[in-house]
Design an enzyme around this catalytic site. Structure first.
Site, short mmCIF file in Angstrom:
data_model
loop_
_atom_site.label_atom_id
_atom_site.label_comp_id
_atom_site.label_asym_id
_atom_site.label_seq_id
_atom_site.Cartn_x
_atom_site.Cartn_y
_atom_site.Cartn_z
N ASP A 109 0.82 -1.21 0.00
CA ASP A 109 0.00 0.00 0.00
C ASP A 109 0.85 1.26 0.00
OD1 ASP A 109 0.96 -0.48 2.56
OD2 ASP A 109 -1.01 -0.88 3.42
N HIS B 132 -7.13 -5.19 10.40
CA HIS B 132 -6.95 -4.97 8.95
C HIS B 132 -5.64 -5.60 8.46
CE1 HIS B 132 -4.91 -0.85 9.96
NE2 HIS B 132 -3.96 -1.74 9.74
N ASP C 65 -7.37 -3.20 14.56
CA ASP C 65 -8.76 -3.49 14.15
C ASP C 65 -8.84 -4.69 13.21
OD1 ASP C 65 -7.69 -2.49 11.85
OD2 ASP C 65 -9.03 -0.77 11.68
N GLU D 202 -9.59 -1.95 5.58
CA GLU D 202 -10.21 -1.62 6.86
C GLU D 202 -11.47 -2.47 7.06
OE1 GLU D 202 -8.38 -0.11 8.74
OE2 GLU D 202 -7.87 1.95 8.19
P1 PGA Z 1 2.32 -1.82 12.66
O1 PGA Z 1 1.10 -1.72 11.66
O2 PGA Z 1 3.24 -2.87 12.12
O3 PGA Z 1 2.95 -0.46 12.65
O4 PGA Z 1 1.74 -2.20 13.99
C1 PGA Z 1 0.48 -2.88 11.20
C2 PGA Z 1 -0.71 -2.55 10.33
O5 PGA Z 1 -1.41 -1.56 10.61
O6 PGA Z 1 -0.95 -3.28 9.37
#
Ligand code: PGA
Length: 270
Positions: A67, A138, A136, A143
């Site tokens: 992304d 995702h 959450d 999302e």
């Molecule tokens: P993080 O993010 O590795 O910074 O915890 C993971 C994500 O949001 O996919």
């Protein structure tokens, strides 16, 4: 799903890097799907070490990132392209033209998302997709509520993700509201998925991902449909799992099988 629970962050990084390195050695022209965020950083450091100290060769590897923020230039310190350059690509012998991150600056989103999917296809598909998970649930920026069949497209970030990512931007106001992200359907087409999670803040999302029902409200739960997923967790991230002992038993058997120590499993002669 193969669930590997390691003691802490360092052990997760080393274990995860080993899965990537094994693939790069076995298939030097492989296609890696890569992720940004805090979680894979330790694994990237270990891959850099393996490159420097053990000559792990990335010269034929192609990469596709999950992304990118919309509207953030490539050279912006918070762009995911910049993150990948600084934390991985510039330390390896990867060929810059073989590294791909969605184009957050394109104004023709539909065409650029279609092109991204096409490039993945033309490269032969993703052999191994590295994934983190949001609190959450995702994966990438899919999302809650994202279609489990979704393809690369523009998504609005949730308030929770904006708050989580504000730490990188200095304040919530500065976090972009939109991102281009591979879809859940795109991710599920990878040959293998490697999901990493560390820390207690991820324990709930990890439980839902592995032991909950498959639901678009926890897009990582769609990985239950994939035939080859390895989840590498530290003890904190795995602390809400109810079947920890069983996962450890499966992992022990898997390790013995891979080492050819069949007699330890009560098979064959010692
Ligand atoms: P993080 O993010 O590795 O910074 O915890 C993971 C994500 O949001 O996919």
């Amino acid at each position: 799903m193969r669930v590997v629970i390691e003691k802490g962050e360092n052990e997760v990084a080393i274990r995860a890097a080993r899965f990537v390195a094994d693939l790069v050695r076995r298939k030097p022209a492989c296609v890696l799907g890569l992720a940004t965020g805090g979680t894979p950083l330790g694994m990237y450091r270990e891959l850099i070490r393996l490159h420097r100290e053990e000559g792990l060769d990335f010269s034929r590897v192609t990469t596709f990132n999950l992304d990118e923020y919309v509207g953030v230039p490539e050279d912006h310190p918070q762009s995911y392209r910049y993150f990948m350059q600084e934390n991985l690509f510039k330390h390896l012998n990867v060929v810059p033209a073989k590294t791909h991150v969605p184009d957050g600056r394109s104004l023709d989103f539909e065409a650029s998302c279609r092109r991204y999917e096409q490039m993945i296809q033309e490269a032969g598909g993703i052999d191994l997709q590295v994934l983190g998970v949001g609190r959450d649930g995702h994966i990438a920026f899919n999302e809650p509520g994202s279609s489990l069949g979704s393809r690369t497209r523009v998504k609005s970030l949730t308030g929770e993700t904006i708050r989580d990512n504000a730490r990188f931007f200095g304040s919530e106001d500065q976090v972009p509201r939109l991102a281009i992200t591979m879809g859940v359907g795109t991710i599920l087409e990878s040959q293998r998925c490697l999901l990493l999670a560390t820390g207690a803040a991820k324990a709930s999302a990890i439980r839902s991902t592995i032991e909950g029902p498959i639901t678009a409200q926890i897009t990582a739960s769609a990985l239950q449909l994939h035939r080859d997923v390895i989840v590498v967790l530290d003890e904190e991230a795995g602390s809400w799992l109810t079947r920890r002992e069983y996962y450890a038993e499966v992992e022990r058997a898997q390790t013995l099988l891979e080492a050819g120590q069949l007699h330890e499993l009560g098979i064959g002669n010692p």
